[in-house]
Design a protein around this motif. Structure first.
Motif, short mmCIF file in Angstrom:
data_model
loop_
_atom_site.label_atom_id
_atom_site.label_comp_id
_atom_site.label_asym_id
_atom_site.label_seq_id
_atom_site.Cartn_x
_atom_site.Cartn_y
_atom_site.Cartn_z
N GLU A 64 0.82 -1.20 0.00
CA GLU A 64 0.00 0.00 0.00
C GLU A 64 0.87 1.26 0.00
O GLU A 64 0.38 2.35 -0.31
N ILE A 65 2.12 1.12 0.36
CA ILE A 65 3.08 2.22 0.31
C ILE A 65 4.06 1.94 -0.81
O ILE A 65 4.78 0.93 -0.78
N VAL A 66 4.11 2.82 -1.79
CA VAL A 66 4.91 2.59 -2.99
C VAL A 66 5.99 3.66 -3.11
O VAL A 66 5.69 4.86 -3.05
N ILE A 67 7.23 3.23 -3.27
CA ILE A 67 8.34 4.16 -3.48
C ILE A 67 8.21 4.78 -4.86
O ILE A 67 7.93 4.07 -5.85
N ARG A 68 8.40 6.09 -4.96
CA ARG A 68 8.31 6.78 -6.25
C ARG A 68 9.62 6.63 -7.02
O ARG A 68 10.70 6.92 -6.51
N HIS A 69 9.53 6.16 -8.28
CA HIS A 69 10.69 6.05 -9.17
C HIS A 69 10.37 6.82 -10.44
O HIS A 69 9.48 6.44 -11.20
N ARG A 70 11.11 7.87 -10.67
CA ARG A 70 10.87 8.69 -11.86
C ARG A 70 12.11 8.66 -12.75
O ARG A 70 13.03 9.45 -12.60
N GLY A 71 12.13 7.70 -13.66
CA GLY A 71 13.23 7.63 -14.61
C GLY A 71 14.41 6.82 -14.09
O GLY A 71 14.44 6.34 -12.96
N VAL A 72 15.40 6.68 -14.98
CA VAL A 72 16.59 5.88 -14.69
C VAL A 72 17.37 6.46 -13.51
O VAL A 72 17.80 5.74 -12.62
N TYR A 73 17.55 7.79 -13.51
CA TYR A 73 18.35 8.43 -12.46
C TYR A 73 17.75 8.17 -11.09
O TYR A 73 18.45 7.82 -10.13
N ALA A 74 16.42 8.34 -10.97
CA ALA A 74 15.75 8.15 -9.68
C ALA A 74 15.88 6.71 -9.21
O ALA A 74 16.07 6.45 -8.02
N THR A 75 15.79 5.76 -10.15
CA THR A 75 15.92 4.34 -9.78
C THR A 75 17.27 4.05 -9.17
O THR A 75 17.39 3.42 -8.12
N ASN A 84 19.36 7.24 3.13
CA ASN A 84 18.19 6.47 3.54
C ASN A 84 16.93 7.32 3.72
O ASN A 84 16.18 7.15 4.68
N VAL A 85 16.70 8.21 2.78
CA VAL A 85 15.46 9.00 2.73
C VAL A 85 14.82 8.73 1.37
O VAL A 85 15.43 8.97 0.32
N PHE A 86 13.59 8.24 1.38
CA PHE A 86 12.90 7.85 0.15
C PHE A 86 11.52 8.51 0.10
O PHE A 86 10.90 8.74 1.14
#
Length: 398
Positions: A64-75, A84-86
């Protein structure tokens, strides 16, 4: 005929090229998906009970909690995120997931657990680890940590002084919610993020908004409203609790966020001096009842200068007002993130109507008379609120 064969051959290579690029993109997408960090991976649940709690594990383990990934750099940034801040999403809201320590610090913590005979039961590598260790005196451990020698150079993290007689009162919400951030819950009106819960070595809190440094060039009226909320926070941390005074020792603009209503909130509350206001007469210093005035003058131009011993020896201190005015609002600010201070470049029409405004800002930062910083700081907040209110009225009239 030759022309026709060349055209066909070109089109074949074009098709192969498109198919190859499509396959490469598809493969990259699959690879990136496998590299993406999930909230469940952050928990380190196997390290409990040496963790923050389990209150939000259900939501995390149910995705229910999803980490945001925006593009290759963010991944890749999330994959090698040493701080350790996401950032993620939960129940339609933006949230922040924190481990409350850098990777190296958590490694050192685990190493300490595994080498201390009194804490070995909590060692992640201990196969005989019990779910609830009973032989460990946590109360003594917490007391020792909260009362580190204030004369030492290590004055980071939460510190309680001058006594620990009422530590249970301070940590009431910690016992109820299993995380230190709950000492000052936002539900009680404190200017901090909303806390959602903890799971293993990660806590989930509200995403407030961009850091204060992002507002350096915003319209002056907007900056005035933010400045007013900062001064209100200084007043709350100093006076709001009848039992404790909370003094911020790390007031960097990166540790402060601004919500959509232009209210500043303190998102990093790890470094605080907590003064117990309820001490017996025999434990008081001779000047306990006097206001502690921050007069420390260090040569370091980029330091938040203060004396923990002096703060702990008085019922009240003007430290929070000093920190806000001198290091965030004033033109003499030490912060490179907001050069000239948050209230720089006051518009001429406002200066004409409030000619004493620059003086109030500077007197709150560096008062010319003793014991005036708090009085001036509260007056400055009143003036800023009046200016913001009048601006709102003008907008409504037009």
């Amino acid at each position: 005929m030759l022309y026709f064969n060349n055209v066909v051959r070109f089109r074949k290579w074009k098709v192969f090229l498109i198919l190859g690029l499509f396959s490469l993109a598809l493969g990259l997408k699959v690879v990136l998906k496998t590299l993406r960090v999930t909230a469940a991976q952050l928990t380190d649940l196997r390290k409990c009970p040496a963790c923050y709690g389990l209150s939000i594990c259900g939501a995390i383990l149910n995705n229910e909690i999803v980490i945001r990934h925006r593009g290759v750099y963010a991944t890749f940034a999330n994959l090698f995120n040493a701080k350790n801040v996401f950032f993620g999403n939960y129940a339609g809201e933006k949230v922040v997931l924190k481990k409350l320590a850098h990777t190296s610090e958590l490694y050192a913590f685990d190493k300490m657990l595994c080498t201390d005979s009194k804490l070995f039961e909590l060692c992640p590598n201990n196969s005989n680890k019990k779910s609830v260790p009973r032989a460990i005196d946590f109360y003594t451990q917490i007391t020792r940590e909260l009362t580190t020698d204030f004369a030492s150079d290590n004055i980071s993290n939460l510190r309680l002084c001058p006594i620990t007689d009422h530590m249970d009162d301070l940590l009431y919400n910690v016992y109820a919610n299993s995380v230190v951030l709950q000492i000052l819950p936002t539900e009680d009106g404190w200017p901090v993020p909303k806390y959602y819960g903890a799971c293993g070595r990660v806590i989930v809190e509200e995403y407030v908004g961009p850091p204060l440094s992002n507002y350096h060039q915003e319209p002056w009226i907007r900056r005035a409203k933010i400045a007013s909320s900062l001064l209100e926070a200084a007043q709350k941390f100093t006076y709001r609790s009848p039992h404790f005074g909370f003094y911020l020792t790390d007031i960097s603009p990166d540790n402060i966020a601004v919500d959509p209503k232009d209210n500043a909130k303190f998102i990093d509350m790890e470094n605080i001096i907590v003064v117990d206001k309820r001490i017996q007469q025999n434990n008081r210093t001779s000047d306990w009842e006097e206001l502690e005035v921050n007069k420390v003058d260090f040569t370091c131009q980029n330091c938040l200068a203060f004396s923990p011993v002096d703060i702990c020896s008085h019922h009240f201190s003007d430290h929070n007002y000093y920190a806000v005015c001198q290091h965030l609002l004033s033109r003499t600010t030490s912060s490179n993130a907001i050069p000239g201070g948050l209230l720089h470049d006051i518009p001429n029409d406002i200066l004409q109507q409030y000619p004493n405004l620059p003086t109030l800002i500077e007197q709150c930062a560096i008062p010319s008379a003793a014991h005036t910083r708090i009085v001036v700081g509260d007056l400055l907040r009143e003036v800023l609120n009046e200016i913001v209110l009048e601006n709102t009225r003008q907008i409504l009239r037009h």
